[in-house]
Design a protein around this motif. Structure first.
Motif, mmCIF file in Angstrom:
data_model
loop_
_atom_site.group_PDB
_atom_site.id
_atom_site.type_symbol
_atom_site.label_atom_id
_atom_site.label_comp_id
_atom_site.label_asym_id
_atom_site.label_seq_id
_atom_site.Cartn_x
_atom_site.Cartn_y
_atom_site.Cartn_z
ATOM 1 N N THR A 1 31.087 120.648 58.450
ATOM 2 C CA THR A 1 29.852 120.096 57.910
ATOM 3 C C THR A 1 29.631 118.701 58.471
ATOM 4 O O THR A 1 30.508 118.159 59.152
ATOM 5 C CB THR A 1 29.918 120.043 56.360
ATOM 6 N N GLU A 2 28.482 118.124 58.166
ATOM 7 C CA GLU A 2 28.206 116.743 58.565
ATOM 8 C C GLU A 2 27.261 116.109 57.561
ATOM 9 O O GLU A 2 26.527 116.803 56.855
ATOM 10 C CB GLU A 2 27.620 116.663 59.971
ATOM 11 N N GLU A 3 27.314 114.795 57.510
ATOM 12 C CA GLU A 3 26.420 114.006 56.650
ATOM 13 C C GLU A 3 25.983 112.773 57.421
ATOM 14 O O GLU A 3 26.817 112.083 58.017
ATOM 15 C CB GLU A 3 27.105 113.584 55.352
ATOM 16 N N THR B 1 26.839 109.297 61.615
ATOM 17 C CA THR B 1 27.010 110.659 61.115
ATOM 18 C C THR B 1 28.507 110.910 61.003
ATOM 19 O O THR B 1 29.264 110.550 61.901
ATOM 20 C CB THR B 1 26.393 111.697 62.072
ATOM 21 N N SER C 1 30.124 112.168 51.064
ATOM 22 C CA SER C 1 28.945 111.516 50.483
ATOM 23 C C SER C 1 28.952 110.048 50.879
ATOM 24 O O SER C 1 30.001 109.435 51.026
ATOM 25 C CB SER C 1 28.934 111.667 48.960
ATOM 26 N N TRP C 2 27.756 109.519 51.062
ATOM 27 C CA TRP C 2 27.600 108.125 51.455
ATOM 28 C C TRP C 2 27.340 107.289 50.217
ATOM 29 O O TRP C 2 26.444 107.587 49.438
ATOM 30 C CB TRP C 2 26.450 107.964 52.447
#
Length: 136
Positions: free
Chosen positions: A56-58, A66, A110-111
């Motif tokens: 996954t990526e955020e 990213t 999560s950021w």
């Protein structure tokens, strides 16, 4: 006269011996430094981690970074591991590994803000922090 020659010869030999000791000490320290760096490179360098399969990526709130997560399978005798790769979106997508944890097969990312990310409960400032289970 012979006594003076022997004293002079003894001083010369002592100086030669001291120089030899210094040279051996310097080469010994250089050898130890090289072996130490080689050990670090072979077992702890995060740039040598296995690639793994994409999970996954955020993207950070400001779009500057990213985090891409990958899972690696070490084979029959080791558990899965998660590798987190930081992508610099504004620097030609340069990357660096900032997260490596053993016995994980998923990534919850999560950021908190533009520079702080939480990966599987580990809070990292992407500008300077790394998490590597081998150093814990």
């Amino acid at each position: 006269m012979d006594l003076e020659h022997n004293k002079s010869n003894a001083k010369y030999e002592k100086k030669k011996f001291n120089t030899l000791i210094k040279v051996l000490l310097i080469f010994g320290l250089l050898f130890l430094a090289l072996v130490g760096y080689g050990f670090y490179w072979a077992f702890f360098d995060m740039n040598r981690l296995p690639t793994g399969e994409y999970l996954t990526e955020e993207i950070s709130p400001n779009g500057k970074y990213t985090i891409e997560a990958y899972v690696t399978n070490g084979g029959a005798t080791t558990a899965y591991s998660v590798r987190g790769e930081l992508v610099f979106n504004d620097k030609d997508n340069k990357t660096k590994n900032i997260y490596w944890n053993y016995r994980e097969d998923s990534a919850d990312i999560s950021w908190r803000d533009n520079n702080t990310v939480i990966i599987n409960g580990h809070t990292l400032d992407v500008r300077r922090d790394k998490f590597d289970f081998r150093n814990q």
